[in-house]
Design a protein around this motif. Structure first.
Motif, PDB file in Angstrom:
ATOM      1  N   ALA A 142       0.819  -1.214   0.000  1.00  0.00           N
ATOM      2  CA  ALA A 142       0.000   0.000   0.000  1.00  0.00           C
ATOM      3  C   ALA A 142       0.853   1.263   0.000  1.00  0.00           C
ATOM      4  CB  ALA A 142      -0.930  -0.005   1.215  1.00  0.00           C
ATOM      5  N   PHE A 143       2.043   1.189   0.580  1.00  0.00           N
ATOM      6  CA  PHE A 143       2.903   2.365   0.659  1.00  0.00           C
ATOM      7  C   PHE A 143       3.627   2.658  -0.655  1.00  0.00           C
ATOM      8  CE2 PHE A 143       7.248   3.942   1.424  1.00  0.00           C
ATOM      9  CZ  PHE A 143       6.952   5.207   1.907  1.00  0.00           C
ATOM     10  N   SER A 144       4.091   1.617  -1.353  1.00  0.00           N
ATOM     11  CA  SER A 144       4.996   1.835  -2.488  1.00  0.00           C
ATOM     12  C   SER A 144       4.420   1.440  -3.846  1.00  0.00           C
ATOM     13  CB  SER A 144       6.295   1.052  -2.264  1.00  0.00           C
ATOM     14  OG  SER A 144       6.018  -0.335  -2.126  1.00  0.00           O
ATOM     15  N   ALA A 145       3.368   0.653  -3.901  1.00  0.00           N
ATOM     16  CA  ALA A 145       2.878   0.169  -5.196  1.00  0.00           C
ATOM     17  C   ALA A 145       2.395   1.288  -6.116  1.00  0.00           C
ATOM     18  CB  ALA A 145       1.766  -0.866  -4.978  1.00  0.00           C
ATOM     19  N   PRO A 146       1.593   2.258  -5.668  1.00  0.00           N
ATOM     20  CA  PRO A 146       1.145   3.306  -6.612  1.00  0.00           C
ATOM     21  C   PRO A 146       2.293   4.085  -7.232  1.00  0.00           C
ATOM     22  CG  PRO A 146      -0.211   3.309  -4.623  1.00  0.00           C
ATOM     23  CD  PRO A 146       0.933   2.399  -4.354  1.00  0.00           C
ATOM     24  N   ALA A 147       3.293   4.438  -6.424  1.00  0.00           N
ATOM     25  CA  ALA A 147       4.431   5.180  -6.978  1.00  0.00           C
ATOM     26  C   ALA A 147       5.248   4.321  -7.942  1.00  0.00           C
ATOM     27  CB  ALA A 147       5.320   5.693  -5.843  1.00  0.00           C
ATOM     28  N   LEU A 148       5.397   3.038  -7.632  1.00  0.00           N
ATOM     29  CA  LEU A 148       6.164   2.158  -8.520  1.00  0.00           C
ATOM     30  C   LEU A 148       5.457   1.970  -9.859  1.00  0.00           C
ATOM     31  CD1 LEU A 148       7.475  -0.607  -6.096  1.00  0.00           C
ATOM     32  CD2 LEU A 148       8.748   1.261  -7.130  1.00  0.00           C
ATOM     33  N   VAL A 149       4.141   1.934  -9.861  1.00  0.00           N
ATOM     34  CA  VAL A 149       3.407   1.811 -11.130  1.00  0.00           C
ATOM     35  C   VAL A 149       3.642   3.039 -11.999  1.00  0.00           C
ATOM     36  CG1 VAL A 149       1.110   1.641 -12.143  1.00  0.00           C
ATOM     37  CG2 VAL A 149       1.687   0.241 -10.172  1.00  0.00           C
ATOM     38  N   ARG A 150       3.631   4.229 -11.393  1.00  0.00           N
ATOM     39  CA  ARG A 150       3.875   5.454 -12.171  1.00  0.00           C
ATOM     40  C   ARG A 150       5.301   5.511 -12.689  1.00  0.00           C
ATOM     41  NH1 ARG A 150       0.553   7.580  -7.939  1.00  0.00           N
ATOM     42  NH2 ARG A 150       2.409   8.156  -6.749  1.00  0.00           N
ATOM     43  N   GLN A 151       6.270   5.069 -11.862  1.00  0.00           N
ATOM     44  CA  GLN A 151       7.659   5.055 -12.326  1.00  0.00           C
ATOM     45  C   GLN A 151       7.861   4.071 -13.468  1.00  0.00           C
ATOM     46  OE1 GLN A 151       9.987   4.215  -8.848  1.00  0.00           O
ATOM     47  NE2 GLN A 151       8.993   5.818  -7.650  1.00  0.00           N
ATOM     48  N   THR A 152       7.258   2.900 -13.356  1.00  0.00           N
ATOM     49  CA  THR A 152       7.407   1.907 -14.411  1.00  0.00           C
ATOM     50  C   THR A 152       6.729   2.349 -15.695  1.00  0.00           C
ATOM     51  OG1 THR A 152       7.309   0.253 -12.633  1.00  0.00           O
ATOM     52  CG2 THR A 152       7.223  -0.575 -14.875  1.00  0.00           C
ATOM     53  N   PHE A 153       5.687   3.149 -15.589  1.00  0.00           N
ATOM     54  CA  PHE A 153       5.046   3.691 -16.793  1.00  0.00           C
ATOM     55  C   PHE A 153       6.001   4.599 -17.558  1.00  0.00           C
ATOM     56  CE2 PHE A 153       2.711   7.305 -18.665  1.00  0.00           C
ATOM     57  CZ  PHE A 153       2.030   6.618 -19.664  1.00  0.00           C
ATOM     58  N   LEU A 154       6.856   5.342 -16.852  1.00  0.00           N
ATOM     59  CA  LEU A 154       7.841   6.179 -17.535  1.00  0.00           C
ATOM     60  C   LEU A 154       8.864   5.337 -18.295  1.00  0.00           C
ATOM     61  CD1 LEU A 154       8.542   8.860 -14.779  1.00  0.00           C
ATOM     62  CD2 LEU A 154       6.984   9.022 -16.729  1.00  0.00           C
ATOM     63  N   LEU A 155       9.106   4.105 -17.856  1.00  0.00           N
ATOM     64  CA  LEU A 155      10.066   3.238 -18.534  1.00  0.00           C
ATOM     65  C   LEU A 155       9.472   2.560 -19.765  1.00  0.00           C
ATOM     66  CD1 LEU A 155      11.769   1.432 -15.520  1.00  0.00           C
ATOM     67  CD2 LEU A 155      12.699   3.294 -16.867  1.00  0.00           C
ATOM     68  N   THR A 156       8.220   2.179 -19.700  1.00  0.00           N
ATOM     69  CA  THR A 156       7.610   1.378 -20.757  1.00  0.00           C
ATOM     70  C   THR A 156       6.652   2.168 -21.638  1.00  0.00           C
ATOM     71  OG1 THR A 156       5.826   0.681 -19.275  1.00  0.00           O
ATOM     72  CG2 THR A 156       7.812  -0.688 -19.339  1.00  0.00           C
ATOM     73  N   GLY A 157       5.991   3.186 -21.093  1.00  0.00           N
ATOM     74  CA  GLY A 157       4.965   3.899 -21.851  1.00  0.00           C
ATOM     75  C   GLY A 157       3.684   3.120 -22.009  1.00  0.00           C
ATOM     76  N   ARG A 158       3.540   2.004 -21.281  1.00  0.00           N
ATOM     77  CA  ARG A 158       2.343   1.149 -21.360  1.00  0.00           C
ATOM     78  C   ARG A 158       1.770   1.000 -19.956  1.00  0.00           C
ATOM     79  NH1 ARG A 158       1.541  -1.928 -25.911  1.00  0.00           N
ATOM     80  NH2 ARG A 158       3.064  -1.566 -27.573  1.00  0.00           N
ATOM     81  N   ARG A 159       0.515   1.306 -19.811  1.00  0.00           N
ATOM     82  CA  ARG A 159      -0.118   1.287 -18.504  1.00  0.00           C
ATOM     83  C   ARG A 159      -0.291  -0.127 -17.972  1.00  0.00           C
ATOM     84  NH1 ARG A 159      -2.180   4.623 -22.153  1.00  0.00           N
ATOM     85  NH2 ARG A 159      -2.273   6.872 -21.713  1.00  0.00           N
TER      86      ARG A 159
END
Length: 394
Positions: A142-159
């Motif tokens: 709950a603490f880190s998953a939302p931020a990690l999803v946004r960071q990974t989106f910057l790497l892949t460009g795919r939601r």
């Protein structure tokens, strides 16, 4: 036969800190231990753990570096001691005062005393409640998953790929939860796993990769995302970690499994490429703000922690059953081969062929006169050979 316990090693970040304090490069440290620089890089990032003689040599070298660092470090100044005059003097205890006697009315009846108010009792601090592994995992997710999803989106460009990468990383963390729970940076452990899965070249072979996702609605965000996706994966990951997440250069180098000079070079190249397409982002502070805005403008959500845990447990059960089925099939195949295989070599029998031109076998009968004469001549001769020849005078 008992196996000797392995030599304890400091955490991966402490290993890197000891090497940098001693002003040693990974190549120099690898030469002293007898391994390759890539092996030292994997040890310092926590990806692998040394074993056997390499572990003993590595632990001994780190101990030596720690002792040298302790010798070079300045000794702390001793704290000033309190003089006897500065110590507080004990106060004399107050003597208890006698309670006043109740007044007596003329009739001789005592007056009723008012009820004394209860003194407040000190409330003890609640003891910390130990969390179960599931509760600790849910709190970390709950603490880190939302931020990690946004960071990974910057790497892949795919939601969808970003969300799936983070879920896979947390499922892997749940499978190795004792190791992740003792790690000094569990968020970094999960982040490194998510980035590795998101940037895997095998993602291009999936059918989902052939269908592009809708780009961001804002033209500025769309241009920035295209500039990021045009960078090489290593440069893109370094830029996101340093300018997006906010890690320092040594931490970025450790997470990307590269040296500090190589990481600085990748960061400069990535900034130059982004500034070449978007000159307004030449300032690192502006680039950091734009990366945060790009990740925040997308509506990205993560699954619930129990769903991720159940998915990881389901995948673990499937892998276990597949491994058991493969082992059973391999054992059955081996047993069948041993049962049906020949125990000795049997040469192959060549097919028969008809032979022509051979005279027919004649039945035995009486000898002719010539055969009788030949037999008698052979019997008369010596069995050891012809007679010895001696010269004669003529």
């Amino acid at each position: 036969m008992t196996r000797s316990p392995a030599t304890p090693l400091p955490p991966p970040k402490a290993r890197r800190r000891l090497r940098e304090t001693a002003a040693l490069t990974q190549t120099q440290l690898a030469d002293r231990v007898g391994v390759t620089p890539g092996t030292v890089r994997a040890w310092e990032s926590g990806r692998t753990t040394p074993r056997g003689r390499k572990r003993e040599a590595y632990a001994k070298l780190l101990k030596t570096l720690a002792e040298e660092a302790a010798v070079q470090a300045p000794e702390p100044e001793p704290k000033p001691k309190l003089e006897p005059e500065s110590r507080p003097q004990p106060q004399p205890e107050a003597k208890p005062q006698p309670e006043p006697e109740p007044k007596v009315e003329p009739e001789g009846k005592p007056q009723p005393q008012p009820d004394s108010q209860p003194q407040p009792q000190p409330v003890a601090a609640p003891e910390p409640v130990a969390l179960t592994p599931a509760q600790a995992f849910d709190a970390l997710y709950a603490f880190s998953a939302p931020a990690l999803v946004r960071q990974t989106f910057l790497l892949t460009g795919r939601r969808e790929q970003a969300r799936e990468s983070v879920e896979r990383a947390f499922q892997t963390a749940w499978e190795h939860w004792p190791e992740v729970a003792r790690d000094r940076d569990p968020v970094g452990w999960v982040r490194a796993t998510a980035y590795e899965y998101a940037l895997s070249p095998w993602q291009r072979l999936r059918p989902r990769h052939r269908h592009p996702e809708p780009p961001p609605a804002d033209p500025g965000d769309r241009t920035l995302l295209n500039a990021l996706l045009r960078l090489p994966p290593r440069h893109r990951r370094t830029l996101v970690l340093y300018d997006g997440v906010g890690l320092d250069l040594p931490e970025t180098a450790a997470e990307t499994e590269a040296s500090t000079p190589a990481t600085a070079n990748r960061l400069l190249r990535a900034r130059e490429a982004v500034a070449g397409r978007l000159p307004a982002l030449a300032d690192p502070q502006v680039l950091h703000r734009r990366l945060a805005e790009l990740a925040s403008n997308e509506r990205l959500r993560a699954a619930e922690p129990p769903t991720v845990r159940r998915g990881g447990e389901r995948r673990a059960r499937l892998r276990t059953r597949a491994a058991i089925a493969f082992t059973v099939a391999l054992v059955a195949t081996t047993a069948l081969t041993v049962r049906t295989a020949p125990t000795h070599y049997e040469p192959p029998v060549s097919p028969g062929q008809a032979v022509r031109g051979v005279p027919q076998r004649v039945a035995p009968g009486a000898l002719s006169d010539e055969e009788l004469e030949l037999r008698q001549k052979l019997l008369d001769q010596m069995q050891d050979g012809p007679e010895r020849l001696s010269p004669r005078l003529e």
